[in-house]
Scaffold this active site. Sequence first.
Site, PDB file in Angstrom:
ATOM      1  CE1 TYR A  55      -4.311   1.043  -0.077  1.00  0.00           C
ATOM      2  CE2 TYR A  55      -3.592   2.689   1.516  1.00  0.00           C
ATOM      3  CZ  TYR A  55      -4.535   2.213   0.618  1.00  0.00           C
ATOM      4  OH  TYR A  55      -5.693   2.917   0.406  1.00  0.00           O
ATOM      5  CE  LYS A 323     -15.236  -3.717   4.898  1.00  0.00           C
ATOM      6  NZ  LYS A 323     -14.092  -4.130   4.100  1.00  0.00           N
TER       7      LYS A 323
HETATM    8  N1  LIG Z   1      -9.764   4.274  -3.306  1.00  0.00           N
HETATM    9  C1  LIG Z   1     -10.312   4.419  -2.105  1.00  0.00           C
HETATM   10  O1  LIG Z   1     -10.272   5.487  -1.493  1.00  0.00           O
HETATM   11  C2  LIG Z   1     -11.003   3.255  -1.491  1.00  0.00           C
HETATM   12  C3  LIG Z   1     -11.789   3.415  -0.357  1.00  0.00           C
HETATM   13  C4  LIG Z   1     -12.472   2.309   0.139  1.00  0.00           C
HETATM   14  C5  LIG Z   1     -12.330   1.077  -0.471  1.00  0.00           C
HETATM   15  N2  LIG Z   1     -11.511   0.971  -1.544  1.00  0.00           N
HETATM   16  C6  LIG Z   1     -11.355  -0.295  -2.258  1.00  0.00           C
HETATM   17  O2  LIG Z   1     -12.633  -0.738  -2.642  1.00  0.00           O
HETATM   18  C7  LIG Z   1     -12.637  -2.152  -2.708  1.00  0.00           C
HETATM   19  C8  LIG Z   1     -13.781  -2.667  -1.858  1.00  0.00           C
HETATM   20  O3  LIG Z   1     -13.496  -2.381  -0.494  1.00  0.00           O
HETATM   21  P1  LIG Z   1     -14.525  -2.844   0.641  1.00  0.00           P
HETATM   22  O4  LIG Z   1     -13.917  -2.603   1.954  1.00  0.00           O
HETATM   23  O5  LIG Z   1     -15.837  -2.249   0.328  1.00  0.00           O
HETATM   24  O6  LIG Z   1     -14.569  -4.428   0.308  1.00  0.00           O
HETATM   25  P2  LIG Z   1     -15.180  -5.632   1.132  1.00  0.00           P
HETATM   26  O7  LIG Z   1     -16.376  -5.192   1.883  1.00  0.00           O
HETATM   27  O8  LIG Z   1     -14.074  -6.283   1.875  1.00  0.00           O
HETATM   28  O9  LIG Z   1     -15.678  -6.592  -0.054  1.00  0.00           O
HETATM   29  C9  LIG Z   1     -14.792  -7.092  -1.014  1.00  0.00           C
HETATM   30  C10 LIG Z   1     -15.565  -7.243  -2.317  1.00  0.00           C
HETATM   31  O10 LIG Z   1     -14.676  -7.578  -3.363  1.00  0.00           O
HETATM   32  C11 LIG Z   1     -15.221  -8.685  -4.102  1.00  0.00           C
HETATM   33  N3  LIG Z   1     -14.100  -9.424  -4.676  1.00  0.00           N
HETATM   34  C12 LIG Z   1     -13.062  -9.962  -4.015  1.00  0.00           C
HETATM   35  N4  LIG Z   1     -12.199 -10.533  -4.892  1.00  0.00           N
HETATM   36  C13 LIG Z   1     -12.721 -10.327  -6.121  1.00  0.00           C
HETATM   37  C14 LIG Z   1     -12.315 -10.688  -7.429  1.00  0.00           C
HETATM   38  N5  LIG Z   1     -11.178 -11.371  -7.646  1.00  0.00           N
HETATM   39  N6  LIG Z   1     -13.104 -10.323  -8.452  1.00  0.00           N
HETATM   40  C15 LIG Z   1     -14.241  -9.649  -8.249  1.00  0.00           C
HETATM   41  N7  LIG Z   1     -14.675  -9.274  -7.022  1.00  0.00           N
HETATM   42  C16 LIG Z   1     -13.930  -9.615  -5.988  1.00  0.00           C
HETATM   43  C17 LIG Z   1     -15.994  -9.473  -3.064  1.00  0.00           C
HETATM   44  O11 LIG Z   1     -16.927 -10.320  -3.667  1.00  0.00           O
HETATM   45  P3  LIG Z   1     -17.436 -11.689  -2.960  1.00  0.00           P
HETATM   46  O12 LIG Z   1     -18.313 -11.262  -1.811  1.00  0.00           O
HETATM   47  O13 LIG Z   1     -18.170 -12.390  -4.035  1.00  0.00           O
HETATM   48  O14 LIG Z   1     -16.205 -12.431  -2.471  1.00  0.00           O
HETATM   49  C18 LIG Z   1     -16.632  -8.310  -2.299  1.00  0.00           C
HETATM   50  O15 LIG Z   1     -17.728  -7.803  -3.018  1.00  0.00           O
HETATM   51  C19 LIG Z   1     -11.255  -2.605  -2.243  1.00  0.00           C
HETATM   52  O16 LIG Z   1     -10.441  -2.777  -3.374  1.00  0.00           O
HETATM   53  C20 LIG Z   1     -10.765  -1.416  -1.436  1.00  0.00           C
HETATM   54  O17 LIG Z   1      -9.363  -1.345  -1.364  1.00  0.00           O
HETATM   55  C21 LIG Z   1     -10.859   2.019  -2.063  1.00  0.00           C
END
Ligand SMILES: NC(=O)c1ccc[n+]([C@@H]2O[C@H](COP(=O)([O-])OP(=O)(O)OC[C@H]3O[C@@H](n4cnc5c(N)ncnc54)[C@H](OP(=O)(O)O)[C@@H]3O)[C@@H](O)[C@H]2O)c1
Length: 331
Positions: A55, A323
Amino acid sequence: MQKARAIIIREHGEPQAVAKLETLNLPSPAAGEVRVRVKFSPINPADINVLEGKYPIRPELPGTPGVEGVGIVEECGADVSGLAAADVVLLPHGFGTWREAGNVAALALVKIGSDVPLEQAAMLRINPATALVMLREFVTLQPGEWIVQNAANSAVGRCVIRLARHFGWRTVNVVRRTELVDELKADGADAVLVEGEKISAEIKSATGGAPIRLALNSVGGDSATRIAGALAFGGTIVTFGAMARQPLKIPNGMLIFQNIAWRGFWITHWYERAGRSAAATLLAELASLAARGVIATPVEAVYPLEEIAEALAHAQRPQRAGKILLRCSNP
Ligand SMILES: NC(=O)c1ccc[n+]([C@@H]2O[C@H](COP(=O)([O-])OP(=O)(O)OC[C@H]3O[C@@H](n4cnc5c(N)ncnc54)[C@H](OP(=O)(O)O)[C@@H]3O)[C@@H](O)[C@H]2O)c1
């Protein structure tokens, strides 16, 4: 001198192997500082990347991970105003929230009401903030307009669904598991589709041909190309995550003939750019939405700090129903 337990990493590597529970000295808060007892902190995908050393920002080693969480003020140092013992506060980026207690600059804390469930408060700063800012910053959405997103059952995705419903926008949601369709519809999604090669056409038909000007991508690879393929001429796709760990594939024609804008978003930059006052305003709005139940992030399990290895393993499992939270200190 008090003691407080904290998760410490001394090197980067496999998350379960590098995160250890240690006991640290906790001095009295200095002038301008507050001692906070941390209640809950989530394990987000970014935390996993921090432990792996992948990260862009991470604590100096040895250091304590955890980019968000909620705590209760225990003691204020000299020259602190506006905060008092028992206040509920959101912890700042960079504090290292996976700890029982710590001293933190009072100015970096955001006080919220006690009407927000603590588990929800712990998860406000990153995912709900990301959802709300992305819905407002890139396209000025009109009432009834459509948005498309992938990984729609993620914490961010569920927030997008609920915020869109609340503010009068409509969502087409792409997931990779059929069993999520009814669940997300019950949570306010207008359309839920399962990932596949024909998804661009399916998205277009789900809106009845209404144009989509905003796509939110947290998967990358083919999934991103497909949701972008459903955008109207001049639409915007915002990439904020890369769950598939696959690079973006941008067809030339999508830029030349469709004029699609490929943008990126990082909430860390937004907080830096927006400044303390705008951040406090955003978090107050989110706290109010959480207190009223407009937004609510599902939680699959809560672990104490001493079970950090189990918690980290659980957080990396696919197909979770919510989560993974750390209970950082006992009631
Ligand atoms: N840029 C930013 O400021 C920011 C802020 C917040 C979050 N994020 C990013 O947003 C994303 C989601 O975060 P979150 O905390 O909301 O996630 P989360 O609640 O932990 O959920 C993860 C999600 O990713 C899906 N997933 C995992 N592996 C995958 C793959 N290989 N192909 C397709 N889908 C996949 C899961 O699907 P299943 O349930 O089917 O396993 C689930 O929907 C992460 O990449 C995180 O780093 C970025």
